[in-house]
Design an enzyme around this catalytic site. Structure first.
Site, PDB file in Angstrom:
ATOM      1  N   LYS A 104       0.999   0.390  -1.655  1.00 36.24           N
ATOM      2  CA  LYS A 104       0.811   1.016  -0.339  1.00 36.24           C
ATOM      3  C   LYS A 104       0.435   0.015   0.757  1.00 36.24           C
ATOM      4  O   LYS A 104       0.730   0.240   1.926  1.00 36.24           O
ATOM      5  CB  LYS A 104      -0.231   2.121  -0.429  1.00 36.24           C
ATOM      6  CG  LYS A 104       0.295   3.316  -1.223  1.00 36.24           C
ATOM      7  CD  LYS A 104      -0.307   4.610  -0.783  1.00 36.24           C
ATOM      8  CE  LYS A 104       0.404   5.787  -1.421  1.00 36.24           C
ATOM      9  NZ  LYS A 104       0.103   5.903  -2.875  1.00 36.24           N
ATOM     10  N   GLU A 128      -3.357  10.106   7.156  1.00 41.83           N
ATOM     11  CA  GLU A 128      -3.799  11.187   6.282  1.00 41.83           C
ATOM     12  C   GLU A 128      -3.846  10.604   4.877  1.00 41.83           C
ATOM     13  O   GLU A 128      -3.161   9.629   4.569  1.00 41.83           O
ATOM     14  CB  GLU A 128      -2.814  12.362   6.326  1.00 41.83           C
ATOM     15  CG  GLU A 128      -1.619  12.264   5.375  1.00 41.83           C
ATOM     16  CD  GLU A 128      -0.664  11.114   5.673  1.00 41.83           C
ATOM     17  OE1 GLU A 128      -0.605  10.681   6.846  1.00 41.83           O
ATOM     18  OE2 GLU A 128       0.003  10.632   4.742  1.00 41.83           O
ATOM     19  N   SER A 183       3.503   0.601 -10.028  1.00 51.91           N
ATOM     20  CA  SER A 183       3.128   0.764  -8.623  1.00 51.91           C
ATOM     21  C   SER A 183       1.655   0.512  -8.330  1.00 51.91           C
ATOM     22  O   SER A 183       1.295   0.144  -7.216  1.00 51.91           O
ATOM     23  CB  SER A 183       3.511   2.173  -8.148  1.00 51.91           C
ATOM     24  OG  SER A 183       2.933   3.162  -8.983  1.00 51.91           O
TER      25      SER A 183
HETATM   26  C1  LIG Z   1       0.533   6.841  -3.762  1.00 54.55           C
HETATM   27  C2  LIG Z   1       0.985   6.261  -5.029  1.00 54.55           C
HETATM   28  C3  LIG Z   1       2.220   6.626  -5.624  1.00 54.55           C
HETATM   29  C4  LIG Z   1       3.114   7.695  -5.066  1.00 54.55           C
HETATM   30  O1  LIG Z   1       3.630   7.456  -3.789  1.00 54.55           O
HETATM   31  P1  LIG Z   1       5.149   7.028  -3.552  1.00 54.55           P
HETATM   32  O2  LIG Z   1       5.304   7.117  -2.086  1.00 54.55           O
HETATM   33  O3  LIG Z   1       6.014   7.994  -4.292  1.00 54.55           O
HETATM   34  O4  LIG Z   1       5.304   5.650  -4.076  1.00 54.55           O
HETATM   35  C5  LIG Z   1       2.617   5.976  -6.783  1.00 54.55           C
HETATM   36  N1  LIG Z   1       1.836   5.051  -7.376  1.00 54.55           N
HETATM   37  C6  LIG Z   1       0.632   4.693  -6.853  1.00 54.55           C
HETATM   38  C7  LIG Z   1      -0.173   3.671  -7.572  1.00 54.55           C
HETATM   39  C8  LIG Z   1       0.170   5.279  -5.669  1.00 54.55           C
HETATM   40  O5  LIG Z   1      -1.020   4.923  -5.176  1.00 54.55           O
END
Ligand SMILES: *Cc1c(COP(=O)(O)O)cnc(C)c1O
Length: 393
Positions: free
Chosen positions: A90, A112, A378
């Site tokens: 993010k 948000e 992610s």
């Molecule tokens: C917020 C988040 C997601 C989901 O958001 P996407 O916009 O679909 O990527 C996935 N993995 C992590 C670690 C997150 O913090």
């Protein structure tokens, strides 16, 4: 197969656009007319690339997970977004949007947040840039996500509880939109995924596309080809998946695999598998696939992972689903937990619960020994330790 791209009105095929109240036109129009020019200015790119490198720690490694590969039966690489500053992908988008807001002359940043990850990333960049930061968060989420609320406050952000409706993400989004309508001149609204009215889905995908830009280079060094057989990512709104797929959207030999959260099971009534359960609708400013009742009431989603607990999906992904360019699968809460413990014991990496859904998806693919698979990891699992400890009993 026709080319996957966005048109000048912000549509991917049948999905996208900007469905917003008239009071938001000036803000969204300003962004739409300027975002590409600003993003690709030399001075912007110089600062963005510098911060991605020295502040976030990019490029994130592309790690060959040998023991996981042996278990899965195909060569499996992990794209280590979990190693980024603040613990997930993010931050890539938060930096991009805050730099853009500065160049638009905005002094005030609003966002948000649901679980707080996007709020923390935005508050982090605002601290770095000395900008005022207001984060709207559902009152219930504020109670559930105390550590992230504390981080945002320590970073100097004001966390404002949304007390209407179900007091969660949807209500926080409504409060943020209300704020933006009331403060059009000096405020930028940082949206955290590839959702919202055009140009947000395209802008966020471009900021996250650094993920696939790096994968291409790193894979070339490691395998002598930039092209894997499969790219796998979890999808909440879809930003880590969009970043992972971006520079491969029109490489037809590369299979794009999106894993949604099935919760207790797709047909359990406690799920967030939007493409399986949703229909054409408008949510948060764009036309996409939405989990809703026949008369258009948004259905409350469920997932064990707060980041995937969303009743919609970005318009790019709706188009990948409809056009069959993407393969959409889902993993349940239990499958994600199992995949999290599996990776931890095999590789010594504790993944975020969201990323664990992508890992759980690996089992559902018909992989061959010679296949090369890249999974977007992610985020890291620190924020999920309570859930993991409960699962250990
Ligand atoms: C917020 C988040 C997601 C989901 O958001 P996407 O916009 O679909 O990527 C996935 N993995 C992590 C670690 C997150 O913090």
């Amino acid at each position: 197969m026709s080319k996957i791209e966005i048109d000048e009105n912000g549509y991917y095929g049948n999905f996208g656009g900007a469905y917003i109240p008239e009071m938001l036109y000036p803000n969204v129009e300003e962004l739409k007319s300027k975002y590409l020019e600003i993003m690709y200015e030399d001075s912007f790119q110089k600062e963005f690339q510098y911060l991605l490198k020295d502040y976030v720690g990019r490029p994130s490694p592309l790690y060959l997970a040998e023991r996981l590969s042996e278990q899965i039966g195909a060569t499996t690489y992990l794209k280590r977004e979990d190693l980024n500053h603040t613990g997930a992908h993010k931050i890539n988008n938060a930096i991009g949007q805050v730099l853009l807001a500065q160049r638009l002359g905005k002094k005030r940043i609003i966002a948000e947040t649901g679980a707080g990850q996007h709020g923390v990333a935005t508050a982090t960049v605002c601290a770095l840039k000395g900008l005022e930061c207001i984060v709207y968060m559902g009152a219930i989420d504020i109670e559930r996500q105390a550590p992230n609320v504390a981080r945002m406050k320590m970073l100097g952000a004001k966390v404002v509880p949304a007390k209407s409706g179900s007091q969660t993400l949807k209500d926080a989004t409504n409060e943020a939109i209300r704020d933006w309508i009331n403060n059009p001149a000096d405020t930028h609204y940082v949206i955290g995924s590839v959702v919202g009215p055009h140009p947000y889905p395209d802008m966020v995908a471009r900021f996250q596309s650094v993920i696939s830009e790096e994968i291409r280079k790193q894979l070339k060094e490691k395998t002598n080809s930039e092209l894997p057989n499969y790219l796998v990512a979890c999808v909440g709104g879809g930003s880590n998946a969009a970043g992972t797929f971006y520079h491969y959207l029109n490489e037809e030999s590369v299979k794009l695999v999106a894993i949604e959260a099935a919760g207790h099971g797709v047909n359990s009534g406690m799920s967030a598998a939007t493409t399986q359960l949703g229909t054409l609708g408008v949510l948060h400013g764009s036309k996409s696939i939405v989990m809703q009742t026949e008369d258009g009431q948004v259905v409350e989603p469920h997932s064990i992972s707060a980041g995937l607990d969303y009743p919609g999906i970005g318009p790019l992904h709706a188009h990948l689903f409809e056009s069959k360019r993407g393969i959409f699968l889902s993993a349940t809460d239990d499958e994600a937990l199992e995949a999290a413990f599996n990776l931890t014991r095999l590789e010594g990496i504790i993944p975020a619960l969201e990323s664990s859904h992508a890992l759980a998806g690996l089992k559902k693919l018909d992989l061959k020994k010679e296949d090369v698979v890249v999974v977007c990891l992610s985020g890291r699992g620190d924020k999920d330790m309570d859930t993991y400890m409960k699962a250990m009993g």
